[in-house]
Enzyme design. Structure first.
Site, short mmCIF file in Angstrom:
data_model
loop_
_atom_site.label_atom_id
_atom_site.label_comp_id
_atom_site.label_asym_id
_atom_site.label_seq_id
_atom_site.Cartn_x
_atom_site.Cartn_y
_atom_site.Cartn_z
N GLU A 62 0.86 -1.18 0.00
CA GLU A 62 0.00 0.00 0.00
C GLU A 62 0.90 1.23 0.00
OE1 GLU A 62 -3.78 2.10 2.25
OE2 GLU A 62 -2.88 0.34 3.16
N GLU A 384 -12.19 -3.55 4.05
CA GLU A 384 -12.51 -3.08 5.40
C GLU A 384 -13.78 -2.24 5.48
OE1 GLU A 384 -9.25 -1.19 7.34
OE2 GLU A 384 -7.96 -2.93 7.19
#
Length: 829
Positions: A62, A384
């Site tokens: 990320e 998420e």
């Protein structure tokens, strides 16, 4: 990765805690006769354990902590296209990282390079601009070659003089480039005459000129790829031998606006990560505000991710947005046209990866230099999401469309940002009912939690969805964190029939640009180093084995007593008032009673914030302070009832009522209205690392008084809100410091005995190989260090040590060092 949901669990690299992990770890090795072992491991080589896929362990990339620009992406010029904006960071401007001598102006008009590259620099005659690079400057190494390029135009002929210097003088021979006419790319090459970490790149013009995409790339990128990757970082990732690369995030995936770039939207910069923005010529790619508070250039884009995965022999695993935001934003779009476009974009992505060079998007891939497919087999949808029902409704639309065209693609769902709680339970219920292929779980917990939860996947439904553990880490980069993660990983391998993929997160962190810690690999502009956690991951990832050989081990005696500690009050980004605090022992006697009619002398202020007694209440008024803990009472208290009346005055969240307080890093607290006032939970802090023990959705109203009661009996805790039972838990799970798993390498026939001893005492262990015919020696790899040891640029106390043990037999004894991870590779005969 969720910034908001996990803000309380972040630890900076320099933080230290006590060396001992748990009460169990405090037990010294018992005194035995020399021929009696402290532990036993019994192996059953004839039994069939779970098969372990080649893709079991991978890496998750990320763009956080400057992992891309200024990190893995090898570009040395910061803000190369003058696109930095206050939308990216409040301190940014188009000339951030540049200094001007003479006259220069950043322009955004119809003379721009292209519609995606909006800004360019108008440089006056006789003027120059200088770029400061990343960290301390532009890094160059003596004898290495560096490729300069710039897009430029000039109404009349002008000469650009390009130089590399630092404070001590010239770093390479100055180059001159003649520019005339419309936009065109110009190039030059430097060979560094000496090494410097503090270089500056300067471009000077004899006459007026327009500049854009000012670039300096090392020629020596990973695998010598153009627009390539920083070699030392890529090599450290490759050394892990990962089975997959998950990209591009994380919170980057499902935050920001889902809309298109357009004139009407003001060429918005807080747009969600969309793969089509990141391909094609780099000068035509978008720039965007990064969720983590800086600018991302998309020079490292989807093509480069696929290429990197291929270069290191890993499976590519992209994740696309599901039109439900996460990471504290919690919005779901009802725009049907937008949803359909994103679904089509996902189908186009699969075609880009796998389609023939004659297909629409396969042709784009081929034009970028890769006519052969990238062999995409897995794709994640969403990340998420805290709105599980809204997410799953959209996920089903994506999955149906993907399966209709590409039935062999594994489509991965997720279970939210935590290891348990209402969102997690609802998401898993929907995933099971929907017969999802695989579910992406994420959690960041304390070392104690990882030692306690080795058996997490033992009870998962063998007929249900498989697990992709896409993000996990204990909260720190000390060796005790690596030990706890290693202990947990033995449970992942034992359950390899359920846990099919696993990746530690985050992967990279530039030490001067940190939004999140811990991280696996740390770096600056001239060096990189693996954390203690990296060494654990590398040891497991390069010694996986092909199947689990069933085994069992003895355990460490549990010496935990009742929950003991004083009580506390705190807030997080909130102003709150507390009153009528009472602590009563189980026999009815009063331990503490404070109605704040006088002063607050019974309370010790150990955190931040501004506390004072006002109108008979104890009030914390600083809305910016994130942990304002005050405590009262005796750390030896146990078996008591705590009552508090609390009122939220203002701010983002609710209340934090602590119990079992030993010190600021070791306690429990009931977090009411946490996570931006979206849920409540009981969190346990051990040495500063937090784990969630019980949670549910809910919020706290401003101005309303709440009665909060907590009953502690032994290790059983019951919580009441306004007289109604809110929840209960029993914290009696032992944090076992001795864990093991045995696997078999089918290629070599080796048995790999993997043992974690997370306690400060040696573990003398009798190992019974169950009649397996083995050689007399074992190749041993050991990681051992002080529990608080941390690897740095200049010191790596956590490093593998290899040796040979020559006492192997069907039954033998081995002593595992204190605070160690040990792999014994035993050849079969």
């Amino acid at each position: 990765m969720s910034r908001t949901a996990r803000s309380r669990t972040r630890l900076r690299l320099g933080l230290t805690a006590t060396a001992l992990l748990t009460a169990a770890a405090l037990v010294p090795a018992p005194a035995h006769a020399e021929d009696v072992a402290d532990y036993t491991i019994t192996v059953d080589p004839a039994a069939e354990g779970a098969r372990i896929d080649d893709t079991m362990y991978g890496v998750f990339f990320e763009d956080i902590n400057r992992a891309a620009d200024g990190g893995l992406y090898a570009e040395l010029v910061q803000n190369r296209s003058f696109e930095y904006s206050t939308a990216d960071n409040g301190s940014y401007m188009p000339l951030t990282s540049w200094s001007v001598t003479g006259t220069a102006e950043v322009v955004n008009d119809s003379g721009r390079l292209n519609e995606r590259n909006r800004n360019y620099l108008s440089l006056g005659a006789g003027s120059s601009v200088t770029n400061a690079g990343y960290n301390t400057g532009v890094r160059v190494e003596k004898g290495k070659r560096y490729d300069f390029s710039v897009w430029a135009r000039a109404a009349s002929g002008t000469t650009l003089t390009v130089s590399l210097k630092d404070a001590a003088g010239t770093l390479a021979t100055t180059r001159q480039v003649a520019v005339e006419g419309g936009w065109a790319q110009y190039e030059a090459t430097f060979t560094a005459a000496r090494t410097s970490n503090r270089g500056r790149l300067t471009v000077a013009a004899t006459d007026a000129a327009a500049l854009d995409m000012v670039s300096l790339f090392p020629r020596d990128t990973y695998k010598n790829q153009p627009n390539g990757l920083r070699k030392d970082l890529a090599e450290k990732i490759a050394a892990l031998k990962p089975g997959f690369v998950r990209f591009p995030g994380g919170c980057l995936v499902n935050t920001g606006s889902m809309e298109d770039y357009s004139e009407a939207s003001g060429w918005q910069r807080k747009r969600s990560y969309q793969w089509k923005d990141t391909i094609g010529p780099v000068e035509e790619r978008a720039t965007n505000a990064n969720f983590w508070g800086y600018n991302q250039s998309y020079g490292l884009g989807y093509y480069e991710y696929f290429r990197f995965a291929e270069d290191i022999g890993a499976m590519p695993l992209p994740v696309v947005p599901a039109l439900v935001t996460g990471c504290g934003q919690n919005r779901a779009t009802d725009d049907e046209a937008l949803l359909k476009r994103h679904i089509q974009d996902t189908l186009d992505l699969i075609e880009f990866a796998n389609g023939p060079a004659t297909s629409t998007w396969g042709k784009v891939r081929a034009q970028m230099g890769h006519p052969k497919p990238f062999h995409l087999t897995h794709i994640g949808v969403g990340n998420e999401e805290n709105l599980p029902r809204e997410f799953f409704a959209r996920f089903e639309r994506f999955r149906a469309a993907i399966k209709a065209e590409y039935p062999d693609i594994t489509v991965i769902s997720n279970s939210g940002p935590d290891d348990s709680g209402t969102t997690f339970d609802t998401a898993w219920q929907l995933n099971r009912e929907g017969r999802v292929d695989m579910v992406d779980e994420h959690y960041y917990n304390s070392p104690q939690w990882f030692l306690q939860n080795n058996d997490r996947y033992d009870s998962y439904d063998r007929g249900g969805p498989k697990v992709f553990l896409g993000e996990y880490a204990s909260q720190g980069n000390a060796w005790k964190n690596g030990l706890a993660e290693a202990a947990f990983m033995t449970g992942l391998e034992r359950n390899a029939d359920i846990v099919k993929l696993a990746s530690y997160a985050p992967l990279l962190a530039n030490e001067d640009y940190v939004q999140w810690s811990p991280d696996m690999i740390w770096f600056n502009n001239h060096a990189s180093w693996g954390s203690a956690n990296y060494e654990v991951q590398k040891l497991f990832m390069t010694n996986v084995g092909d199947r689990v050989v069933p085994s069992r081990a003895s355990t460490t005696p549990d010496v935990s007593g009742p929950i003991t500690g004083s009580v506390g009050l705190s807030t997080w980004a909130t102003s709150a008032a507390y009153d009528d605090v009472r602590v009563t022992s189980a026999d009815g006697s009063t331990l503490l009673s404070d109605d704040f009619s006088g002063d607050a002398s019974r309370w010790t202020h150990s955190g931040g914030g501004s506390w004072s007694v006002r109108d008979g209440q104890y009030v914390q008024t600083d809305e910016a302070a994130e942990n304002t803990l005050v405590t009262a009472g005796d750390p030896a208290w146990h078996d008591y009832d705590l009552h508090v009346r609390a009122t939220k005055k203002s701010g983002k969240e609710g209340f934090l009522v602590a119990f079992g307080v030993k010190d600021t890093g070791n306690h429990y607290w009931w977090n009411l209205g946490g996570w931006n006032n979206t849920q409540s939970a009981v969190e346990q802090s051990v040495d500063g690392g937090k784990s969630t023990l019980i949670s549910r959705a809910g919020s706290i109203e401003t101005g309303r008084a709440y009665d909060i009661d907590i009953t502690v009996r032994g290790r059983q805790v019951t919580l009441y809100l306004d007289g109604e039972e809110w929840g209960s838990f029993t914290d009696d799970k032992p944090a076992e410091p001795f864990r093991q798993v045995v696997t078999e390498d089918e290629r070599t026939g080796d048995l790999i005995v993997k043992v974690v001893n997370a306690q400060p005492a040696e573990a003398r262990t009798a190992i019974d190989l169950g009649g397996a015919r083995v050689g007399s020696s074992a190749r041993v790899t050991t990681l051992a260090a002080d529990a608080d040891a941390v690897n740095t640029e200049t010191d790596t106390p956590v490093s593998p040590v290899t040796s040979t043990f020559r006492g192997v037999a069907d039954e033998f004894t081995y002593t595992f060092p204190a605070h160690s991870v040990t792999f014994l590779r035993i050849a079969r005969r």
